[in-house]
Design a protein around this motif. Structure first.
Motif, short mmCIF file in Angstrom:
data_model
loop_
_atom_site.label_atom_id
_atom_site.label_comp_id
_atom_site.label_asym_id
_atom_site.label_seq_id
_atom_site.Cartn_x
_atom_site.Cartn_y
_atom_site.Cartn_z
N LEU A 5 0.83 -1.20 0.00
CA LEU A 5 0.00 0.00 0.00
C LEU A 5 0.87 1.26 0.00
CD1 LEU A 5 -2.76 -1.04 2.57
CD2 LEU A 5 -3.10 -0.65 0.14
N LEU A 6 1.93 1.25 0.80
CA LEU A 6 2.81 2.42 0.86
C LEU A 6 3.54 2.63 -0.47
CD1 LEU A 6 4.34 1.92 4.44
CD2 LEU A 6 2.58 3.55 3.74
N LEU A 7 4.04 1.53 -1.04
CA LEU A 7 4.74 1.65 -2.33
C LEU A 7 3.80 2.12 -3.43
CD1 LEU A 7 7.00 -1.54 -2.33
CD2 LEU A 7 7.74 0.83 -2.15
N GLY A 86 5.50 -11.18 -1.63
CA GLY A 86 4.11 -10.80 -1.38
C GLY A 86 3.81 -9.41 -1.88
N THR A 87 4.79 -8.51 -1.74
CA THR A 87 4.61 -7.13 -2.22
C THR A 87 4.41 -7.09 -3.73
OG1 THR A 87 6.02 -6.36 -0.41
CG2 THR A 87 5.59 -4.82 -2.20
N ILE A 88 5.18 -7.90 -4.46
CA ILE A 88 5.03 -7.96 -5.92
C ILE A 88 3.62 -8.37 -6.30
CG2 ILE A 88 5.76 -9.20 -7.99
CD1 ILE A 88 8.55 -9.40 -6.77
N ILE A 89 3.11 -9.40 -5.64
CA ILE A 89 1.77 -9.91 -5.96
C ILE A 89 0.71 -8.87 -5.64
CG2 ILE A 89 0.06 -11.69 -5.42
CD1 ILE A 89 2.39 -13.60 -4.90
N TYR A 90 0.81 -8.25 -4.47
CA TYR A 90 -0.21 -7.27 -4.08
C TYR A 90 -0.16 -6.02 -4.97
CZ TYR A 90 -1.12 -9.98 0.13
OH TYR A 90 -1.46 -10.98 1.00
N LEU A 91 1.04 -5.58 -5.34
CA LEU A 91 1.14 -4.42 -6.24
C LEU A 91 0.54 -4.74 -7.61
CD1 LEU A 91 4.67 -2.94 -5.46
CD2 LEU A 91 2.45 -1.82 -5.13
N ALA A 92 0.75 -5.98 -8.06
CA ALA A 92 0.15 -6.39 -9.33
C ALA A 92 -1.37 -6.37 -9.24
CB ALA A 92 0.64 -7.78 -9.72
N GLY A 109 -14.95 12.98 -0.95
CA GLY A 109 -14.15 13.59 0.11
C GLY A 109 -13.24 12.63 0.85
N ALA A 110 -12.96 11.47 0.27
CA ALA A 110 -12.11 10.49 0.94
C ALA A 110 -10.64 10.87 0.81
CB ALA A 110 -12.35 9.11 0.35
N ASN A 111 -9.92 10.83 1.94
CA ASN A 111 -8.48 11.08 1.88
C ASN A 111 -7.75 9.80 1.47
OD1 ASN A 111 -8.46 9.44 4.18
ND2 ASN A 111 -8.45 11.20 5.59
N LYS A 112 -6.40 9.84 1.46
CA LYS A 112 -5.63 8.69 0.99
C LYS A 112 -5.88 7.45 1.85
CE LYS A 112 -3.34 10.13 -2.60
NZ LYS A 112 -3.49 9.47 -3.93
N PHE A 113 -5.95 7.65 3.16
CA PHE A 113 -6.17 6.50 4.04
C PHE A 113 -7.52 5.85 3.77
CE2 PHE A 113 -7.87 4.69 7.98
CZ PHE A 113 -6.89 3.75 8.27
N LYS A 114 -8.56 6.66 3.62
CA LYS A 114 -9.89 6.11 3.36
C LYS A 114 -9.97 5.47 1.98
CE LYS A 114 -12.52 9.10 6.48
NZ LYS A 114 -13.61 10.10 6.61
N GLN A 115 -9.23 6.01 1.03
CA GLN A 115 -9.19 5.38 -0.30
C GLN A 115 -8.56 3.99 -0.22
OE1 GLN A 115 -7.49 7.92 -3.41
NE2 GLN A 115 -8.21 9.72 -2.28
N MET A 116 -7.49 3.86 0.56
CA MET A 116 -6.86 2.56 0.73
C MET A 116 -7.79 1.59 1.45
SD MET A 116 -2.82 3.27 1.56
CE MET A 116 -3.12 4.37 2.94
#
Length: 210
Positions: A5-7, A86-92, A109-116
């Protein structure tokens, strides 16, 4: 998941690619080489970690022979080595999320955290569930190769796992029947865990492996 999510939110492509390289690279290195790197870094005589400790006024620590440190070393190094896959799979999976969903969330009106939380995670829920079910099948492995390459008699009390015990009794002591029985037992338990987890996910309304 958190790292992916951070990447996914990084916009500086140079920094993002550098971070991805640092995170992904250990997964493609064998445990034999990676364990050698760990031993060199933690060497009490000329290791980089002990060099920093001495520079800050401390005394060298032989981390790999101290039971108090050994379990932490196992956990940290295992996470670092495998977190990239795992990061590769989730980013894909995240790359396949419909951009219009984010646009609608921004309009609401959703911020970045709410979008995630409300867009990204629900969109990759099936991938999360599948990887979770598959990981249960390997839960009894307990990192045999990693432990076998790093442990020694001084940390046996905290480092010994089922696989290392079976290796000593089954291979070293030539008790092959014990090794075969343990292998079958582990396979049966892994099958039960996978089938049970899949049924629980299906009953909860998710998509399982089958």
């Amino acid at each position: 998941i958190i790292l992916a999510l951070l990447l996914n939110e990084l916009r500086n492509m140079v920094f993002k690619r550098f971070t991805q390289t640092v995170v992904y690279l250990p997964h493609f290195i064998s445990w034999v080489i990676f364990a050698g790197i760990i031993i060199i870094f933690l060497n009490p005589v000329d290791g980089f970690v002990n060099y920093l400790i001495v520079q800050f006024g401390g005394k060298p620590i032989d981390f790999l022979t101290e039971p108090a440190y050994f379990r932490t070393i196992l956990v940290v190094t295992d996470i670092y080595k495998e977190i990239g896959w795992g990061t590769i799979i989730y980013l894909a999976a995240m790359s396949g999320v419909n951009p219009s969903l984010y646009e609608a969330a921004v309009m609401d009106g959703a911020n970045k955290f709410k979008q995630m939380w409300h867009v990204t995670l629900p969109s990759i829920r099936n991938v999360i569930v599948i990887l979770f079910i598959l990981s249960l099948g390997n839960i009894l492995e307990a990192g045999f190769l990693q432990i076998f390459l790093l442990y020694n008699p001084l940390v046996m009390e905290v480092a010994d796992v089922i696989d290392t015990y079976i290796y000593r009794r089954g291979i070293v002591d030539a008790n092959y029947s014990l090794g075969a029985a343990a292998g079958i037992f582990k396979s049966v338990i892994a099958l039960i865990l996978i089938v049970s987890a899949n049924k629980i996910v299906r009953k909860a309304g998710g998509d399982g492996l089958w």
